[in-house]
Design a protein around this motif. Structure first.
Motif, PDB file in Angstrom:
ATOM      1  N   ALA A  72      37.534  28.482  34.565  1.00  0.00           N
ATOM      2  CA  ALA A  72      38.425  29.550  34.086  1.00  0.00           C
ATOM      3  C   ALA A  72      37.627  30.777  33.667  1.00  0.00           C
ATOM      4  O   ALA A  72      38.020  31.919  33.952  1.00  0.00           O
ATOM      5  N   GLU A  73      36.497  30.556  33.009  1.00  0.00           N
ATOM      6  CA  GLU A  73      35.663  31.666  32.548  1.00  0.00           C
ATOM      7  C   GLU A  73      35.081  32.463  33.716  1.00  0.00           C
ATOM      8  O   GLU A  73      35.119  33.689  33.721  1.00  0.00           O
ATOM      9  N   GLY A  78      35.619  37.373  37.605  1.00  0.00           N
ATOM     10  CA  GLY A  78      35.596  37.942  38.948  1.00  0.00           C
ATOM     11  C   GLY A  78      35.313  36.973  40.074  1.00  0.00           C
ATOM     12  O   GLY A  78      35.351  37.354  41.248  1.00  0.00           O
ATOM     13  N   ALA A  79      35.037  35.700  39.772  1.00  0.00           N
ATOM     14  CA  ALA A  79      34.821  34.705  40.818  1.00  0.00           C
ATOM     15  C   ALA A  79      36.169  34.255  41.381  1.00  0.00           C
ATOM     16  O   ALA A  79      37.214  34.482  40.775  1.00  0.00           O
ATOM     17  N   PRO A 100      31.427  37.425  43.674  1.00  0.00           N
ATOM     18  CA  PRO A 100      31.996  38.605  44.333  1.00  0.00           C
ATOM     19  C   PRO A 100      31.399  38.909  45.713  1.00  0.00           C
ATOM     20  O   PRO A 100      32.017  39.602  46.515  1.00  0.00           O
ATOM     21  N   ASP A 101      30.214  38.359  46.018  1.00  0.00           N
ATOM     22  CA  ASP A 101      29.601  38.583  47.325  1.00  0.00           C
ATOM     23  C   ASP A 101      29.873  37.452  48.308  1.00  0.00           C
ATOM     24  O   ASP A 101      29.338  37.450  49.414  1.00  0.00           O
ATOM     25  N   GLY A 102      30.678  36.462  47.909  1.00  0.00           N
ATOM     26  CA  GLY A 102      31.020  35.375  48.797  1.00  0.00           C
ATOM     27  C   GLY A 102      30.084  34.180  48.754  1.00  0.00           C
ATOM     28  O   GLY A 102      30.257  33.223  49.512  1.00  0.00           O
TER      29      GLY A 102
END
Length: 111
Positions: A72-73, A78-79, A100-102
Motif C-alpha cells: 500500500a505504501e 507511485g508504484a 515508475p520506470d516499469g
C-alpha cells in the motif's frame, strides 16, 4: 532488505548446473517448477519459463514484516501492483509491483 532474487530460465537443468558452480553449493530446493539456492544469507531462485508471473528478467525481493502495508505504501508513492499478495505455501506471502520506470520489484513476508 533484499535477500531473494529470482531468475527466469529457459532450461532449468542447464541453469542449475551453472548456478551450482557459481555459488559453490547444491540447491536447497530442487523441483521441476523451481530450484533454489541458499548461500551467505542470500536466496537465489531459478524459475523455468518465468513461472506463473511470466518474469522476463531477474526480480529482487525485499523481505518485509507487513506485506500488505508495504505494498500500500509503495503504490501510494507511485508504484503499480503487478501481482497482488498471494500465499505461495509454507506461510510465505509474495507480491510484485512496478516502479515508475516499469522495473519489477518483489516483496516477501514469512509468517
Amino acid at each position: 532488505m533484499i535477500k531473494t532474487v529470482l531468475h527466469p530460465v529457459s532450461d532449468l537443468a542447464k541453469a542449475k548446473a551453472v548456478y551450482a558452480a557459481l555459488l559453490g553449493v547444491e540447491p536447497r530446493t530442487d523441483g521441476s517448477y523451481y530450484v533454489g539456492f541458499d548461500t551467505e544469507g542470500q536466496h537465489i531462485g531459478l524459475v523455468p519459463g518465468g513461472g506463473p508471473q511470466g518474469m522476463t528478467s531477474p526480480v529482487a525481493y525485499w523481505h518485509v514484516t507487513d506485506i500488505e502495508a508495504t505494498l500500500a505504501e509503495v503504490t501510494s508513492a507511485g508504484a503499480t501492483t503487478k501481482e497482488p499478495v498471494r500465499d505461495v505455501g509454507g506461510g510465505r506471502l509474495v507480491a510484485t509491483f512496478t516502479d515508475p520506470d516499469g522495473n519489477v520489484l518483489g516483496l516477501i513476508q514469512d509468517r
